[in-house]
Write a protein that holds these residues in place. Structure first.
Motif, mmCIF file in Angstrom:
data_model
loop_
_atom_site.group_PDB
_atom_site.id
_atom_site.type_symbol
_atom_site.label_atom_id
_atom_site.label_comp_id
_atom_site.label_asym_id
_atom_site.label_seq_id
_atom_site.Cartn_x
_atom_site.Cartn_y
_atom_site.Cartn_z
ATOM 1 N N GLU A 90 0.717 -1.165 0.059
ATOM 2 C CA GLU A 90 0.011 -0.155 -0.086
ATOM 3 C C GLU A 90 0.805 1.401 0.101
ATOM 4 O O GLU A 90 2.047 1.233 0.336
ATOM 5 N N ILE A 91 0.409 2.420 -0.465
ATOM 6 C CA ILE A 91 1.103 3.692 -0.448
ATOM 7 C C ILE A 91 0.340 4.707 0.363
ATOM 8 O O ILE A 91 -0.711 5.229 0.298
ATOM 9 N N PRO A 92 0.916 4.914 1.657
ATOM 10 C CA PRO A 92 0.352 5.677 2.590
ATOM 11 C C PRO A 92 0.224 7.288 2.018
ATOM 12 O O PRO A 92 1.096 7.414 1.249
ATOM 13 N N PRO A 93 -0.611 7.805 2.726
ATOM 14 C CA PRO A 93 -0.644 9.402 2.475
ATOM 15 C C PRO A 93 0.403 10.215 2.619
ATOM 16 O O PRO A 93 1.111 10.923 1.590
ATOM 17 N N LYS A 94 1.540 9.741 3.489
ATOM 18 C CA LYS A 94 2.995 10.327 3.678
ATOM 19 C C LYS A 94 3.717 10.156 2.474
ATOM 20 O O LYS A 94 4.520 10.878 2.013
ATOM 21 N N ALA A 95 3.686 8.989 2.195
ATOM 22 C CA ALA A 95 4.593 8.425 0.978
ATOM 23 C C ALA A 95 4.066 9.373 -0.194
ATOM 24 O O ALA A 95 5.173 9.691 -1.074
ATOM 25 N N MET A 96 2.787 9.224 -0.465
ATOM 26 C CA MET A 96 2.427 9.898 -1.668
ATOM 27 C C MET A 96 2.832 11.209 -1.484
ATOM 28 O O MET A 96 3.151 11.996 -2.721
ATOM 29 N N LYS A 97 2.512 12.014 -0.656
ATOM 30 C CA LYS A 97 3.142 13.509 -0.338
ATOM 31 C C LYS A 97 4.675 13.756 -0.601
ATOM 32 O O LYS A 97 5.023 14.289 -1.425
ATOM 33 N N LEU A 98 5.394 12.661 -0.162
ATOM 34 C CA LEU A 98 6.894 12.809 -0.399
ATOM 35 C C LEU A 98 7.422 12.701 -2.165
ATOM 36 O O LEU A 98 8.024 13.082 -2.639
ATOM 37 N N ALA A 99 6.447 11.576 -2.810
ATOM 38 C CA ALA A 99 6.666 11.235 -4.017
ATOM 39 C C ALA A 99 6.169 12.569 -4.830
ATOM 40 O O ALA A 99 6.856 12.897 -5.819
ATOM 41 N N ARG A 100 4.953 13.139 -4.758
ATOM 42 C CA ARG A 100 4.905 14.582 -5.259
ATOM 43 C C ARG A 100 5.876 15.466 -5.186
ATOM 44 O O ARG A 100 6.036 16.353 -6.056
ATOM 45 N N ALA A 101 6.533 15.441 -4.029
ATOM 46 C CA ALA A 101 7.434 16.649 -3.750
ATOM 47 C C ALA A 101 8.848 16.317 -4.264
ATOM 48 O O ALA A 101 9.218 17.528 -4.822
ATOM 49 N N TYR A 102 9.236 15.121 -4.349
ATOM 50 C CA TYR A 102 10.625 14.827 -4.706
ATOM 51 C C TYR A 102 10.856 13.834 -5.805
ATOM 52 O O TYR A 102 11.935 13.401 -6.085
ATOM 53 N N TRP A 103 9.736 13.160 -6.393
ATOM 54 C CA TRP A 103 10.004 12.257 -7.419
ATOM 55 C C TRP A 103 9.670 12.971 -8.667
ATOM 56 O O TRP A 103 8.697 13.887 -8.691
ATOM 57 N N PRO A 104 10.382 12.862 -9.795
ATOM 58 C CA PRO A 104 11.404 11.840 -9.839
ATOM 59 C C PRO A 104 12.738 12.599 -9.356
ATOM 60 O O PRO A 104 12.924 14.069 -9.472
ATOM 61 N N GLY A 105 13.707 11.963 -8.614
ATOM 62 C CA GLY A 105 14.486 12.536 -8.052
ATOM 63 C C GLY A 105 15.598 11.684 -6.876
ATOM 64 O O GLY A 105 15.135 10.573 -6.973
ATOM 65 N N PRO A 106 16.323 11.973 -6.305
ATOM 66 C CA PRO A 106 17.376 11.330 -5.596
ATOM 67 C C PRO A 106 16.822 10.895 -4.182
ATOM 68 O O PRO A 106 17.394 11.184 -3.124
ATOM 69 N N LEU A 107 15.518 10.292 -4.249
ATOM 70 C CA LEU A 107 14.797 10.026 -2.950
ATOM 71 C C LEU A 107 14.521 8.639 -3.075
ATOM 72 O O LEU A 107 13.722 8.073 -4.052
ATOM 73 N N THR A 108 14.631 7.794 -2.172
ATOM 74 C CA THR A 108 14.236 6.350 -2.074
ATOM 75 C C THR A 108 13.406 6.137 -0.797
ATOM 76 O O THR A 108 13.694 6.454 0.171
ATOM 77 N N MET A 109 12.129 5.398 -1.100
ATOM 78 C CA MET A 109 11.329 5.193 0.098
ATOM 79 C C MET A 109 10.867 3.790 0.093
ATOM 80 O O MET A 109 11.281 3.151 -0.733
ATOM 81 N N ILE A 110 11.020 3.392 1.482
ATOM 82 C CA ILE A 110 10.796 1.980 1.942
ATOM 83 C C ILE A 110 9.457 1.695 2.503
ATOM 84 O O ILE A 110 8.896 2.515 3.322
ATOM 85 N N LEU A 111 8.765 0.767 1.914
ATOM 86 C CA LEU A 111 7.356 0.480 2.375
ATOM 87 C C LEU A 111 7.594 -1.093 2.448
ATOM 88 O O LEU A 111 8.095 -1.777 1.977
ATOM 89 N N PRO A 112 6.373 -1.611 2.979
ATOM 90 C CA PRO A 112 6.077 -3.177 2.919
ATOM 91 C C PRO A 112 6.170 -3.478 1.591
ATOM 92 O O PRO A 112 5.267 -3.080 0.674
ATOM 93 N N LYS A 113 6.662 -4.686 1.068
ATOM 94 C CA LYS A 113 6.670 -5.277 -0.340
ATOM 95 C C LYS A 113 5.693 -6.114 -0.477
ATOM 96 O O LYS A 113 4.930 -6.604 0.201
ATOM 97 N N SER A 114 5.426 -5.920 -1.860
ATOM 98 C CA SER A 114 4.235 -6.849 -2.426
ATOM 99 C C SER A 114 4.943 -8.477 -2.566
ATOM 100 O O SER A 114 6.091 -8.566 -2.519
#
Length: 355
Positions: A90-114
């Motif tokens: 799943e993609i929590p709201p905080k992760a989506m906010k980070l993605a909108r702010a800094y993706w594409p770019g030099p940021l890696t996010m860790i989440l529970p895997k599928s």
């Protein structure tokens, strides 16, 4: 072909192609990756050693080629935002906010895997690290492969990460199928890694996206103790770059904390006490004439972006010069400086002198 053994994984010595940043060669890189091969690719951070992230057998070749410990997780690279959806539960709201702010770019996010993420990628963890790089060439290669790509830095494990095709070929020639030359990397240190699999987001590896910038989006952010120190014994690394001595040249490095005047005085003492050693100073631009040792520089003192761009190249230059001992001026830990200090600290094996 000669077969070499690293741990339980074998790799065959092979001819390594040097590909150029052309549509034809990008298509060739994609073909190799689809077929289970390894290609070193440029990104805006450092060169990455890429394999099909959904093919555990292909990913296992990365560990063999690098001599990388298998309990060190990898980062999965995507070329479009929507490719993220199938890689995580799943993609929590905080992760989506980070993605909108800094993706594409030099940021890696860790989440529970599928379930489609092989254990070889996650090092047996129940999480996956995902990055959407900003370099257009990187995204073209991912598109040509038609799959997300697992890609740690394209260096021999423990040595400085490569920021140009020449250094990548120095390490990977004969170990992988191809290196694609995309020029020099922009940032020069690996991506920021933040986990959102914890109650409070936590910075695991600093990079070009700074803690201050993360807090602007997230509000609350913890900084893992291993960012500015050692990973505690028995704790499993949740991110690349946390556990082992990394980024290190052959020389023994010591970080020296203090003013330039204090550093110069300390180097005068060192130069008299260790005359037989090939001793170098790793310093900031313009300081060479004041230091009584051979010097290699790694950027301007108050400009962390020039330091990050130059650091790994400087560490490789020390090897080329045959340095045996290196005393390094300590960078600031503010902003991008935290990333520079993090890499230098691991290159030094956590050896620090405070004046």
């Amino acid at each position: 072909m000669n077969i070499l053994l690293y741990g339980a994984i074998k790799y065959k010595q092979m001819e390594t192609l040097l590909l150029q940043n052309t549509e034809r060669d990008i298509a060739r890189a994609g073909e190799i990756l689809r077929g289970g091969g390894l290609v070193a690719i440029p990104t805006e951070t450092v060169y990455g050693l890429a394999a099909n992230a959904l093919d555990g057998s292909a990913v296992a070749k990365i560990f063999a080629a690098k001599g990388r410990p298998q309990d060190n997780p990898l980062i999965v690279h995507i070329s479009e935002m929507n490719q993220w959806n199938s890689l995580v539960r799943e993609i929590p709201p905080k992760a989506m906010k980070l993605a909108r702010a800094y993706w594409p770019g030099p940021l890696t996010m860790i989440l529970p895997k599928s379930d489609i993420i092989p254990d070889e990628v996650s090092a047996g963890l129940d999480t996956v690290a995902v990055r959407f790089p900003s370099m257009r060439t990187t995204r073209k290669i991912i598109d040509a492969a038609g799959v997300p790509l697992a890609a740690p830095s394209a260096n021999l494990s423990g040595s400085p990460s490569p920021t140009c095709a020449r250094h990548t070929m120095d390490d990977m020639r004969g170990r992988i199928d191809a290196v694609l030359d995309g020029g020099e990397c922009n940032f020069g240190v690996e991506s920021t890694v933040v986990t959102l699999a914890t109650e409070i987001p936590r910075l695991l590896r600093p990079g070009a996206v700074t803690p201050e910038e993360l807090r602007e989006v997230l509000g609350e952010l913890e900084i893992d103790d291993a960012v500015l120190g050692r990973l505690k014994d028995g704790v499993k690394a949740a991110s690349p770059g946390m556990k082992y001595k990394h980024y290190s040249p052959k020389a023994e490095i010591t970080i020296v904390k203090g003013t330039l005047d204090e550093f110069v005085t300390y180097m005068e003492i060192v130069s008299k006490a260790e005359e037989s050693e090939k001793i170098y100073a790793l310093c900031f631009d313009g300081e060479e004439e004041q230091i009584p040792l051979e010097c290699v520089t790694y950027g301007r003192e108050n400009d962390a972006l020039t330091q990050s761009h130059r650091l790994f190249t400087a560490l490789r230059e020390l090897d080329e010069r045959g340095a045996e001992k290196v005393y390094a001026r300590c960078p600031s830990t503010n902003g991008v400086g935290m990333a520079v200090y993090n890499r230098l600290l691991r290159a030094a094996g956590f050896s620090v002198v405070a004046l």
